[in-house]
Design a protein around this motif. Sequence first.
Motif, mmCIF file in Angstrom:
data_model
loop_
_atom_site.group_PDB
_atom_site.id
_atom_site.type_symbol
_atom_site.label_atom_id
_atom_site.label_comp_id
_atom_site.label_asym_id
_atom_site.label_seq_id
_atom_site.Cartn_x
_atom_site.Cartn_y
_atom_site.Cartn_z
ATOM 1 N N LEU A 136 3.948 -0.894 1.447
ATOM 2 C CA LEU A 136 3.547 -0.588 2.815
ATOM 3 C C LEU A 136 4.616 0.202 3.559
ATOM 4 C CD1 LEU A 136 1.765 -3.930 3.577
ATOM 5 C CD2 LEU A 136 0.741 -1.668 3.871
ATOM 6 N N LYS A 137 4.159 1.059 4.448
ATOM 7 C CA LYS A 137 5.019 1.919 5.247
ATOM 8 C C LYS A 137 4.780 1.640 6.724
ATOM 9 C CE LYS A 137 4.426 5.626 1.819
ATOM 10 N NZ LYS A 137 3.985 7.041 1.625
ATOM 11 N N PRO A 138 5.737 1.932 7.575
ATOM 12 C CA PRO A 138 5.517 1.737 9.017
ATOM 13 C C PRO A 138 4.287 2.473 9.534
ATOM 14 C CG PRO A 138 7.840 2.055 8.590
ATOM 15 C CD PRO A 138 7.140 2.297 7.287
ATOM 16 N N GLU A 139 3.977 3.610 8.950
ATOM 17 C CA GLU A 139 2.794 4.367 9.393
ATOM 18 C C GLU A 139 1.474 3.718 8.989
ATOM 19 O OE1 GLU A 139 5.453 5.532 7.686
ATOM 20 O OE2 GLU A 139 4.842 7.068 6.227
ATOM 21 N N ASP A 140 1.530 2.661 8.208
ATOM 22 C CA ASP A 140 0.319 1.893 7.889
ATOM 23 C C ASP A 140 -0.019 0.888 8.994
ATOM 24 O OD1 ASP A 140 1.459 1.768 4.499
ATOM 25 O OD2 ASP A 140 -0.135 3.043 5.304
ATOM 26 N N THR A 141 0.853 0.754 9.966
ATOM 27 C CA THR A 141 0.620 -0.176 11.076
ATOM 28 C C THR A 141 -0.640 0.216 11.845
ATOM 29 O OG1 THR A 141 2.959 -0.712 11.321
ATOM 30 C CG2 THR A 141 1.546 -1.046 13.250
ATOM 31 N N ALA A 142 -1.554 -0.727 11.972
ATOM 32 C CA ALA A 142 -2.833 -0.457 12.641
ATOM 33 C C ALA A 142 -3.658 -1.737 12.647
ATOM 34 C CB ALA A 142 -3.608 0.653 11.920
ATOM 35 N N THR A 152 1.098 -5.025 10.767
ATOM 36 C CA THR A 152 2.291 -4.429 11.341
ATOM 37 C C THR A 152 3.360 -4.329 10.263
ATOM 38 O OG1 THR A 152 1.791 -5.369 13.510
ATOM 39 C CG2 THR A 152 4.038 -4.585 13.145
ATOM 40 N N VAL A 153 3.862 -3.124 10.044
ATOM 41 C CA VAL A 153 4.882 -2.892 9.029
ATOM 42 C C VAL A 153 6.151 -2.450 9.740
ATOM 43 C CG1 VAL A 153 5.479 -1.687 6.912
ATOM 44 C CG2 VAL A 153 3.080 -2.195 7.428
ATOM 45 N N SER A 154 7.203 -3.221 9.588
ATOM 46 C CA SER A 154 8.465 -2.899 10.245
ATOM 47 C C SER A 154 9.382 -2.143 9.287
ATOM 48 C CB SER A 154 9.151 -4.171 10.719
ATOM 49 O OG SER A 154 9.424 -5.028 9.621
ATOM 50 N N SER A 155 10.195 -1.293 9.866
ATOM 51 C CA SER A 155 11.093 -0.467 9.043
ATOM 52 C C SER A 155 12.419 -1.162 8.806
ATOM 53 C CB SER A 155 11.330 0.877 9.727
ATOM 54 O OG SER A 155 11.860 0.679 11.017
ATOM 55 N N VAL A 164 4.881 -7.433 8.042
ATOM 56 C CA VAL A 164 5.606 -7.331 6.785
ATOM 57 C C VAL A 164 6.623 -6.206 6.899
ATOM 58 C CG1 VAL A 164 3.927 -5.744 5.762
ATOM 59 C CG2 VAL A 164 5.298 -7.226 4.277
ATOM 60 N N GLN A 165 7.679 -6.305 6.120
ATOM 61 C CA GLN A 165 8.671 -5.234 6.104
ATOM 62 C C GLN A 165 8.201 -4.086 5.224
ATOM 63 O OE1 GLN A 165 12.423 -7.050 4.911
ATOM 64 N NE2 GLN A 165 12.997 -7.297 7.061
ATOM 65 N N ALA A 166 8.720 -2.918 5.487
ATOM 66 C CA ALA A 166 8.392 -1.750 4.678
ATOM 67 C C ALA A 166 8.688 -2.039 3.208
ATOM 68 C CB ALA A 166 9.180 -0.540 5.143
ATOM 69 N N GLY A 167 7.764 -1.608 2.359
ATOM 70 C CA GLY A 167 7.872 -1.875 0.933
ATOM 71 C C GLY A 167 7.169 -3.134 0.493
#
Length: 124
Positions: free
Chosen positions: A86-92, A121-124, A12-15
């Motif tokens: 969601l934020k990129p740092e939530d990627t895990a 996976t959260v992309s910026s 998903v994209q950020a936000g």
Amino acid sequence: QVHLVESGGGMVQAGGSLRLSCTASGRTSERYHVGWFRQAPGKEREFVARISWSGGSTSYADSVKGRFTISRDNAKNTVYLQMNTLKPEDTAVYYCAAGFYWPAVSTTDQYSYWGQGTQVTVSS
């Protein structure tokens, strides 16, 4: 024995938002609390959120407070993790776990059963 299966991960994209599900099978009559943890590459597994058997108590990591919401439907043997903004740092890889203790601070040692994990996976 409680068998846990996570689902709902993806990219998903950020936000954006995702909802993870954790469905239990096996000895689901036992009154277990459920926690969500996550592990990013090269990092230790960290606590995200937890919910008591009744659903009456919840707690969250500071990094997700106000963005993530944990809930459960015991009739469906399922616990949910709604993740918003969601934020990129939530990627895990996100894992759910079941346990029978409710200490002041939630750690991996508290839980007896673990799922196999689902990638977020959260992309910026």
